[in-house]
Structure formats: structure tokens, C-alpha cells
Design an enzyme around this catalytic site. Sequence first.
Site, short mmCIF file in Angstrom:
data_model
loop_
_atom_site.label_atom_id
_atom_site.label_comp_id
_atom_site.label_asym_id
_atom_site.label_seq_id
_atom_site.Cartn_x
_atom_site.Cartn_y
_atom_site.Cartn_z
N GLU A 62 -2.97 -8.95 6.34
CA GLU A 62 -3.23 -8.20 5.37
C GLU A 62 -4.93 -9.11 5.27
OE1 GLU A 62 -0.41 -8.19 4.47
OE2 GLU A 62 0.30 -6.22 5.27
N HIS A 131 7.12 -1.71 -3.78
CA HIS A 131 6.63 -1.04 -2.75
C HIS A 131 6.42 0.21 -3.75
CE1 HIS A 131 8.77 -3.61 0.39
NE2 HIS A 131 8.18 -3.90 0.73
#
Length: 352
Positions: A62, A131
Site C-alpha cells: 500500500e 477491517h
Amino acid sequence: MSQRELTFAQAINEAFVEAMTQDENVYVIGEGVPDPKGIFGTTLGLREKFGSKRVLDMPVAENGMTGVAIGSALMGMRPVLTHQRVDFALLAMDQMVNQAAKWHYMFGGQLAVPLVIRLIIGRGWGQGPQHSQSLQSWFAHVPGLKVVMPTTPHDAKGLLLSSIRDNNPVIFLEHRWLHNVTGSVPIENYSVPLGRARVAREGKDLTIVSTSYMTLEALRTAQWLELQGIETEVIDLRSLRPLDTETILNSVKKTGRLLVTDTSWQAYGASAEILAVATEQAFSHLKCAPCRVALPDAPTPTSHAVAQYYYPRAVDLYRKACEMLTLPFENPEEPLSSTQLDVPDKSFTGPF
């Protein structure tokens, strides 16, 4: 304008097609973007239409890939980078906060970073503490980043188009419970300006300012309050930065009561900023203390059973509103509510 019904996900997809057709510098990148499921359906068919050089998958890196996107934006491209969970973007905070947000300022306006970073937020399906967070307040705290949170399909398309065309880095947050919500979307070309809230419902007795999915819960609350003779004004914030303080203050001055609801934690959050704006600039108009309804001060749960008590819903807003208005509280009827835990209420199908 001519209208048709689209889902939130279809509206996002249509915005991509329009933006990529109009500007060859727009490209889409992210983990799973070319996948058949296409990020909740939002990127389906894009690779077939625009090719593998403009619709790219990316490795699980990322920070590095966000840096690549920033570099390409500095060179004139208009990347849209997608992280399937906002939590994954935490690995790229250095690139977003120290690089993308700062270049225009540090180089005296000579450079721009026209980058959109799509982040999926919100609850559901046992995603748990790593998440299912909603971290919009973190991004909104940083000068140089614009932060957008659409609720309706109309705004999802219009705001994404405006974000792609903006010369600043934009954090574009989508709640996972909104992708299947339906609503009217114009056939003709249009856009929705960043930094302008939407009055989703007009009223004179109470203002509810809401973000993202909580706007749907706020609208249901307004329906219940109407049965008690209360006219509730619901403001869908749409953008956290720039913040439309004018619309918020005009409503508070009219109703004298403010209830704020956010998808994130109550402590140190967006709701606190909105309350601060109201008390600093409209204190004399308030008839009672402004209130907030947001997440409790604990990590987001994995358990479906715990989640139903952790996340606020319309009934929690209704209870707080009754306290503010000194009305009797009784649990309202909730027709069409889901029989499953931690999935969207079936009554929230739109249009709104």
C-alpha cells in the site's frame, strides 16, 4: 434532467466510465480492481472497456503503490487508487499525510496532486477491529486533504466526478452498506460540488447532521418523530473537508436543537467538530445542549451478536431526540427489519 434508478455501486461505475472516457489521464488502480467482483461491483467492466494499462491490479504494498500514484499525479495523471478497506490505507499514511497533502503547499502552489483515494468503511459480516473502522476524522484533521462521504447514488456519481477533476488529493469514503442502496441518477452529465452539504429533509424543530450511512438512520428517525408532531431537518454532510458550516449553522439557528450522528467513534471525532462549530458560532440560538450519537470508545467487534449493540441505529437517535425534546420514549415499530445480524436493514433500499 431525465432520471433512472441505479444502485450506489452502479453510479460509481458510471462515474468511472464517464471520467475515463473524457480524460485519458484518468486511471484506476487497486487490489482487486480488475477482479470479476470489482470492489463491490464498482469497477466491473472497466478493464474490458479501457484496457489493462488504465485499469490495474496492484501488489499488497500500500505505501509503495500510493507513492507511485502520487508520482504519476505530479506528472499530470489523475489516478484513482482504491483500498478495499480503510484499514489497509493505514500502511500508506506517510504517503497520504506527508506527501500528497503537502506538495502544493511546500512548493508555493506550483505543483498539484490530483489524486483520489477510495476507501471502504463501515460494519458488516464479522470484519472486526482491523477491517471495519471509519477513520474519516483522522483524514479530515490534515490540511491539504479533502474528505468526501456520499450517501446516495446521485451523490456517489456526482462527488466522484468532482473528486477526479479536483487538483487536490481527495479521500473518498464509501460505506459498505450503501453499495446496494438505489436512487435516482440523471442520465445527463452532472457533478456535485465538494464541500456542500445536502438538506435531505426540511424541518423546524430539530436538526440532525449525519455522515454517510447514518443519514439513512437519521431519515428513519425523522419519520418516527413526525408521528409525535416533530419536524426534523436532516443534513447529509457529504463532505467533512471542506465543511459546509453555513448550511449547518443556518439549520441550527432555525431549529435551536442539534443532534449529530457519525459512522465513527464519538470521542475526538467529526461529531465533536460539528458540535464545536455550532456552540462557537450559534450558541445563543441553542434551546438545549447539542448531542452526539456515534460509536462507543472501544474497537469495532467481530461478533455479530456484539455488533448489534455496538453500532447505533435509528432507535438510538430517536431515544436521544426524545430526551432533547422532552418527549416520552417508546420503542418504535421497525417493519422490514432484517432477520439476520449485522447486515443492512431491508427497508433501506432507496430512493432517498
